[in-house]
Design a protein around this motif. Structure first.
Motif, mmCIF file in Angstrom:
data_model
loop_
_atom_site.group_PDB
_atom_site.id
_atom_site.type_symbol
_atom_site.label_atom_id
_atom_site.label_comp_id
_atom_site.label_asym_id
_atom_site.label_seq_id
_atom_site.Cartn_x
_atom_site.Cartn_y
_atom_site.Cartn_z
ATOM 1 N N VAL A 19 15.654 19.412 20.587
ATOM 2 C CA VAL A 19 16.523 18.170 21.148
ATOM 3 C C VAL A 19 17.404 17.629 20.101
ATOM 4 N N ASN A 20 17.157 17.874 18.880
ATOM 5 C CA ASN A 20 18.325 17.482 17.818
ATOM 6 C C ASN A 20 19.321 18.344 17.771
ATOM 7 N N ARG A 71 21.548 17.769 20.807
ATOM 8 C CA ARG A 71 22.244 16.616 21.132
ATOM 9 C C ARG A 71 23.602 16.669 20.070
ATOM 10 N N LEU A 81 18.456 14.028 28.224
ATOM 11 C CA LEU A 81 17.344 14.921 28.275
ATOM 12 C C LEU A 81 17.899 16.382 27.794
#
Lengths: 1219, 87
Positions: free
Chosen positions: B35-36, B39, B76
């Protein structure tokens, strides 16, 4: 190997733009634009042409710009948010023509990061505070103020962070002189990240948050936060205080909503195009606000290019908004930024393609489709949409077009026109605004008039009747035995009462003194006084005059026996002989500089002789006609011109240096530029440049009011000063014989020239541009192309996803026109007859595609075609094959099959049916079409179409066979009767093959994500072996074969690199008679057994999409040319000597120290943004040397053991080796 | 913070984790890590305009839409988080 990198044409796309008065001049209308890594100041001139006033490369990525003005001030400042981790406030200094850095405050790490501010900058409309924000979490507020000396001050930052929060937009809210408030669209993701059920994610809600800066407490608080439409993407400030209701417009998908603290939402739908697929939303992508006394409105542009005018009905006292109206305004190409100028212009910086300046013809007061908050209808499926059909421009009139090549999709260099230098063929633009552009180094020329003359003229001059005249009065044309005088007025016609002698050829014609004219002909000097009296000076004996040099006060002639006679104009207006001098040999050319302002005479006379020397003679009364200095040449001079050049910062006391240069055109085609010492007349610091095959003839002309030089060799060149640099640039025009400056009402700064038996008048456009282009329009976004050297034509493949095909588009346009006519017809019934005329016009001339904007089809549909263009003599499409059944072209190549030579060169095109990118790249089928050229290459004939497994993303020709890359597979095909026959394959490429190059028996394969793979084909085993690959994951965008062991490439992140196979590995591979080594060698690091070395690394800062190896000057060294998605073109030239490498790397080092980039990004860090820069010297930084002040220049030059002049000469020399 | 704490590796790490989003720790899960990365990537795409333009040409969307899509995907980026193990 060391390379010198130089940007030839800076990026042309615009990322953001702000409008204001930056120079502080009263009434100035200026725009500061960012072109990615270049900051520019633009100003529309009185003719409505947008001029670039100042341009500076900042070596960093500019993310956001905002302008602000302190209360009561007359001048705007710019705050720049960039990837430097610093906030920078700039002021434009009009004296220096440069941006001055007022403040630079560091707050974080450098680089475009998620939580380092720079992405958004907002400012309080009263200029009291600024907020700089990141994409997530961090926001910093700086208080702006004035100190006692009225200088701008900046406070230390106040934090307004909120973690786990994504920011979509940030603006300052206008609340008069209350505490400054900033508004942000925020989305909190903390819950969504923790909740595996997906409920939190589904409920995630965007909020509009107001941050208030309490000026008294010096503290920032989250004042107010309220849920907002989840499609919100942009905020626009609404005027407040005394000018309006305050608050913000929230632009969301399909809606515009007015919001303010303590005010109910006022919502209206954005009208949608009738042909828009139902699943698509309408998103506002750019906005502009216009405010004048008692009136303000907004122009919002959607992603499809439609502009809407938004107005508010409000009550000033209570600050309540009762109605929000959105009215269709006009459709122009989608803009990255819009600026409404106070003078009634709209500047639209297009996302792709040319930018434009429009003039307002109306402000949308007429009847048009309108949606309002008052008649918003909510149904079960949501709010009821309002539909409209686009129409032709009604409120805007295009005034100026500013060229932009963005995006360059691909380019190649060839010389199809048999010109002196090759042309660059570039695929530019996208959708219905795309084109094939033919770029030529040089300035564009606009021909004003061409008229035939009786006989072949030798020379041409223009003269004014008086110094005070603005425009020229006569054109004098000299023939072998006669002189023709033309008077310039409404028309240009022959006159006989001018006083000029018509029965003899002329050597010169000019203004003498204040208002008399002079004609020099072989037998004498004819001085025509303003009152009509004529004085003739006759040559002694049988002597004739061979050469002349003159200005308004002084005349020098050379007689046929080699004697020089010098005349001066005395106070009574008589031409008096002053001095004579015998020269040793025949005189080849003469020149005197114009009389400097406030002086009586010009000090120097330059004399060129046939013994290949130039002498500088003094014209001072004390040492008249004494030789001051001599320069020996390689070849006899043909023409001389003394020109003073201002280098460095313009109009500046400090930086600018003015020096006189002696320009000499030699018979061997070389132009020599030598600096003349203004006191002693000594010559020093010679620069040479080869201009063409003919001896350059030099003429003085005017450029932007200053003297410039026109050199006529086998092509014309212009030497002029532009933004502090002296530039010598070719003109894209024919060979000329003789020229003179020309100034008239229609054409204030033109040139009149003679060539063959014609008189031509032309002007030079767009100074400062490196290339000029001619364009051939295309239908869809061009993807790739090949040059066909046998037929000298170009084959382009074009494809667009989700776009209407040409037929569908025409049908849609027709429908729109009909519907608009119907609507208009209904209204116009009541009105007068003249409306009918307008309607007829529309029918005759259907709506241009460009104005129709960019309609969308459903996302899974494709429009694609294959096109053959014959560029010569004029670019023309000779064949256009539209692909059917949702196929799109992916790749193409030319191939000569080894056993089918009778077929000649064939074209192979790889296509995919139902191509989609998400969730995974794929399609329902892949094909390779094979075409044959017929009709001398003008048409294509399908040979056959073969279905292949996978999508043919790259094609190449290899030893008379076809190589196709399909996903992870590389395959060799042979041509069969009915289809292609597969011969051999290798399935071990990591992801997707995107490029195939071949050289000899080696194949170089580029993978989309894993850089280059070197492949060997073994004929005896019929096997393909990957024997070497790269260790770096490179997302390749383009590739270029350099030599047998070296490939150059560029990646998606804006890096250029070269990968080379080590010498010993290469030898081992080649001397392997058994082939066992390749076959049995084990792979290393999950790849091939051998690894490439990356020998060159450089971060360009823009995605490089095209690369070519070419020499742009005749007989020049080859350089690597690259084109970027932003429309920039650059070159990388290999250094030929170690000495130069040392010099330039030291210069670069000193400049890094003495002249750090404007926005505070470290230069070395920028060039090493992804990989440490290796063996490339940044010429763009080196070329900023003249921008430094004289003191620093001298300091750096001293460190390099040179004079500043020598450094400049080095810079000029290396640039001249490229272009 | 006390003088002795400054040299405590854990307190330094905690400080970093609080200050810089995405600073890892020993127990970072595969999902959190991904996720990091995602992003960071989206933020980088939005920050580098030429890259946005490159995607926009490929997808035939306007740059403004492309930017909005990337910002939206930061919510998400890798789909729903996995169920947490009780132990």
């Amino acid at each position: 190997m060391y390379l010198y990198s130089l940007t030839l044409q800076r990026a042309q796309g615009i990322t953001t733009a702000v409008y204001g008065n930056f120079s502080g001049t009263k009434g100035a209308q200026e725009i500061v634009v960012s072109r990615g890594k270049v900051l520019e100041l633009l100003r529309p001139d009185e003719n409505g042409k947008v001029q670039v006033v100042h341009s500076v490369e900042v070596f960093g990525a500019i993310c956001s710009l905002v302008q602000f003005r302190l209360t009561g001030a007359q001048k705007d400042y710019v705050i720049v948010g960039s990837d430097s981790g610093r906030i920078v406030i700039l002021e434009y200094n009009k004296e220096k023509n440069a941006f001055d850095k007022i403040h630079q405050e560091t707050f974080g790490k450098s680089g475009c990061r998620r939580i380092v501010p720079g992405q958004y900058v907002a400012v309080d409309p009263k200029g009291r505070a600024a907020m700089i924000g990141a994409a997530e979490k961090q926001k910093l507020v700086y208080v702006l103020n004035r100190d006692n000396a009225a200088r701008l001050t900046i406070s230390s930052p106040l934090e307004a962070h909120k973690s786990h929060t994504i920011v979509f937009s940030l603006v300052g809210v206008d609340c008069g002189f209350d505490n400054p408030i900033f508004a942000a669209i925020e989305l909190d993701y903390a819950d969504a990240d923790m909740d595996p059920t997906g409920q939190a994610a589904a409920e995630a809600q965007k909020h509009l948050t107001f941050y208030e800066l309490d000026l008294g407490l010096n503290h920032v608080v989250r004042k107010w936060s309220e849920p907002v439409d989840n499609g919100a993407n942009m905020l626009v400030t609404v005027p407040g205080g005394a000018d309006g209701p305050g608050g913000v417009l929230v632009c969301a998908e399909n809606f515009v909503i007015f919001k303010n603290q303590g005010h109910p939402d006022v919502r209206a739908v954005i009208p949608r195009r009738s042909d828009l697929p139902a699943e698509r939303g309408v998103l506002i992508v750019s906005a502009a606000m216009h405010k004048q006394k008692g009136l303000f409105f907004f122009l919002l542009q959607t992603e499809y290019g439609d502009i809407f005018k938004v107005t508010l009905e409000y009550e000033q006292k209570e600050g309540t908004v009762s109605e929000l109206k959105i009215k269709y305004f006009d459709t122009i190409p989608t803009a990255a930024a819009l600026c409404v100028l106070r003078t009634g212009f709209l500047f639209a910086a297009s996302e792709f393609g040319n930018h434009a300046l429009y003039q307002f013809q109306g402000i949308g007061d007429d009847q048009d489709v309108e949606s309002s908050s008052a008649n918003l209808v909510e149904t079960d499926e949501g709010f009821q949409p309002v539909f409209f059909y686009p129409r032709r421009l009604k409120n805007l009139v295009p005034i100026d077009d500013i060229e932009s090549l963005m995006p360059i999709m691909d380019f190649k260099v060839a010389n199809f026109y048999d010109e002196e230098t090759p042309q660059i063929y570039a695929l530019c633009g996208r959708g219905n605004r795309s084109s094939l552009r033919i770029l030529r180094p040089g300035l564009a020329v606009t021909e004003m008039a061409v008229s035939p003359l009786p006989g072949t003229p030798r020379a041409v001059w223009t003269v004014k009747k008086s110094v005070t005249d603005d425009f020229d009065s006569y054109i004098i044309v000299s023939f072998v035995n006669a002189t023709l005088v033309l008077s310039i007025g409404e028309t240009v016609e022959e006159v006989s009462d001018s006083g000029f002698l018509g029965t003899t050829p002329s050597l010169s014609a000019s203004l003498l003194g204040d208002d008399s004219l002079m004609q020099i002909h072989p037998n004498g000097i004819r001085h025509i006084r303003s009152d009509g009296r004529i004085n003739e000076w006759k040559t002694p004996g049988r002597m004739t005059i061979t050469k002349t040099g003159y200005n308004r006060q002084q005349v020098v002639i050379a007689l046929s026996d080699g004697k020089l006679i010098y005349f001066e104009l005395d106070v009574t207006g008589q031409l008096i002989e002053v001095e004579q001098k015998e020269m040793s040999g025949d005189v080849a050319c003469l020149d005197i500089a114009p009389v400097p302002e406030g002086r009586q005479r010009s000090r120097f006379l330059a004399v060129g002789s046939f013994d290949s020397t130039i002498r500088i003679l003094s014209l001072d009364p004390d040492d008249c006609m004494q030789i001051l200095s001599v320069q020996a040449l390689t070849s006899p001079p043909e023409s001389l011109l003394l020109l003073d050049v201002q280098t460095g910062a313009v109009e500046s006391e400090l930086g600018g240096t003015r020096s006189v240069f002696l320009n000499a055109g030699l018979q061997n085609g070389v132009l020599l530029r030598t600096e003349v010492d203004m006191v002693t007349g000594q010559l020093s610091d010679t620069r040479t440049r080869f201009l063409g095959l003919r001896a350059p003839k030099l003429f003085a002309t005017q450029v932007h009011g200053t003297r410039a030089m026109l050199c006529l060799s086998s092509r014309p060149w212009l030497g002029y000063t532009h933004q502090g640099h002296f530039q010598l640039t070719p003109l894209s025009y024919e060979t000329l014989e003789h020229a003179s400056s020309f100034s008239s009402d229609q054409c204030p700064e033109g040139v009149v020239a003679v060539a063959d038996d014609q008189l031509r008048v032309f002007t030079i456009e767009r100074l400062g541009e490196t290339f000029n282009s001619t364009a051939a329009p295309l239908r869809y976004t061009p993807r790739k192309f090949v040059l066909n050297p046998t037929h000298k034509n170009v084959v382009v493949i074009e494809a667009d996803q989700g776009a209407l095909t040409a037929d569908e588009l025409q049908a849609a346009i027709k429908e729109a026109v009909e519907n608009n006519n119907e609507a208009a017809g209904g209204d116009k019934m009541d009105e007068d007859k003249p409306a009918e005329g307008g309607e007829d016009e529309e029918k005759e001339d259907p709506l241009p595609e460009e104005q129709y904007g960019y309609p969308k089809a459903t996302a899974d549909s494709w429009a694609s075609c294959i096109r053959v263009i014959r560029p010569f003599p004029e670019a023309k499409t000779t064949c256009l094959l539209e692909l059917e059944a949702n196929e799109c072209a992916l790749s193409l190549c030319l191939v000569n099959f080894h056993d089918k030579e009778g077929l000649g060169t064939l074209l192979a095109v790889g296509t995919a049916r139902d191509l989609q990118w998400f969730p995974k790249r794929g399609g329902s089928a892949g094909f390779i079409h094979v075409y044959r050229f017929t009709d001398d290459g003008d048409r294509l004939q399908l040979v056959h179409k073969t279905q292949v497994d996978g999508l043919p993303t790259a094609l190449g020709s290899y030893q008379g066979r076809l190589l196709a890359g399909m996903g992870q597979t590389l395959r060799i095909y042979d041509l069969g009767k009915k289809k292609l026959l597969r011969k051999c394959e290798n399935k071990h490429f990591p992801n997707t093959i995107v490029s195939i190059r071949t050289y000899g028996d080696r194949i170089y394969v580029g993978d989309i994500q894993e850089s280059f793979h070197f492949v060997k084909y073994r004929k005896d085993e019929n096997q393909l072996y990957i024997f070497a690959d790269d260790v770096v994951p490179r997302w390749l965008t383009c590739s270029l074969h350099m030599d047998f062991d070296t490939m150059a490439g560029a990646d998606k992140f804006g890096n250029v690199f070269m990968a080379r196979l080590p010498q010993e590995v290469s030898e081992e591979i080649e001397d392997d008679p058994t082939g066992g080594k390749i076959k049995f060698e084990a792979g290393r690091l999950n790849g091939a057994p051998n690894k490439l070395d990356e020998i060159i690394q450089f971060h360009v800062g823009e995605v490089v999409t095209a690369m070519q190896k070419a020499a742009l000057i005749p007989g020049g060294q080859e350089a690597l040319l690259y084109g970027t998605i932003m429309g920039g073109v650059g070159a990388m030239l290999p250094f030929t000597s170690r000495e130069d490498v040392d010099f330039f790397s030291h210069l670069e080092m000193h400049l890094r120290q003495e002249h750090p980039p404007l926005l505070g990004r470290d230069h070395m860090a920028f060039r090493s943004a992804y990989f440490p820069v290796k063996d490339v010297i940044d010429g763009d930084l080196c070329e900023q040397f003249p921008m430094l002040n004289a003191e620093t220049q001298r300091k750096i030059a001293e460190e390099l053991d040179r004079t500043p002049g020598e450094v400049l000469k080095k810079l000029e020399d290396i640039r001249n080796r490229i272009i | 913070m006390q003088a002795s704490d400054r040299f405590n590796i854990n307190s330094q790490l905690e400080h970093l984790q609080a200050k810089y989003v995405g600073t890892g720790h020993a127990d970072v899960s595969r999902f959190e890590w991904a996720v990091n990365i995602q992003r960071d990537s989206y933020a980088s795409y939005v920050g580098h305009y030429p890259l946005l333009a490159y995607f926009a040409v490929a997808e035939n969307e306007s740059i403004g839409r492309e930017k909005y899509n990337f910002m939206q995907k930061m919510l998400l980026p890798c789909g729903l988080p996995p169920e947490k193990d009780e132990d």
